[in-house]
Design a protein around this motif. Structure first.
Motif: not given
Length: 131
Positions: A102-111
């Protein structure tokens, strides 16, 4: 034409991140409620497929964006997110794996969201929303 392609890549990547979040949260909820986990949606391999889709979208979308707007923090955030998702693949299903995914997906979406802002939100000067 390139602007539309970059926008499509970024929006596709945000959508993929959203599907990842939905998958992780829905799987956790369904497993908790029904105590099942043997069908395709629940298999660990779905994460490998998601990561295999996320990597080229990040490389193409964020790479092309950074080439134009020169905001390196955008690609750094994306690759940190990809790293978290890849690290989660090394774990057994559980809270830690869910958290890193979830943290990784959130970072990718934010980027990708920042990439859209930098590419399409203005001239990428003061006030455009770029870091």
């Amino acid at each position: 034409m390139q602007d539309r392609f970059n926008l499509w890549i970024d929006k596709s990547a945000i959508g993929l991140s959203g599907l990842c979040l939905l998958h992780c949260l829905a799987t956790t909820l369904v497993i908790a409620l029904l105590s099942v986990g043997t069908t395709g949606f629940f298999q660990h391999d779905i994460h490998k497929i998601g990561l295999a889709l996320a990597i080229p979208l990040a490389v193409i979308g964020l790479g092309r964006g950074v080439f134009r707007h020169r905001r390196w923090v955008v690609i750094a955030l994306g690759f940190v997110g990809i790293g978290f998702m890849a690290f989660a693949l090394t774990m057994q299903h559980g809270h830690a794996e869910l958290g890193f995914t979830v943290l990784g997906a959130a970072f990718v979406a934010w980027a990708h969201w920042l990439n859209i802002r930098c590419l399409h939100g203005g001239t990428c000067r003061e006030g455009c929303g770029c870091p």
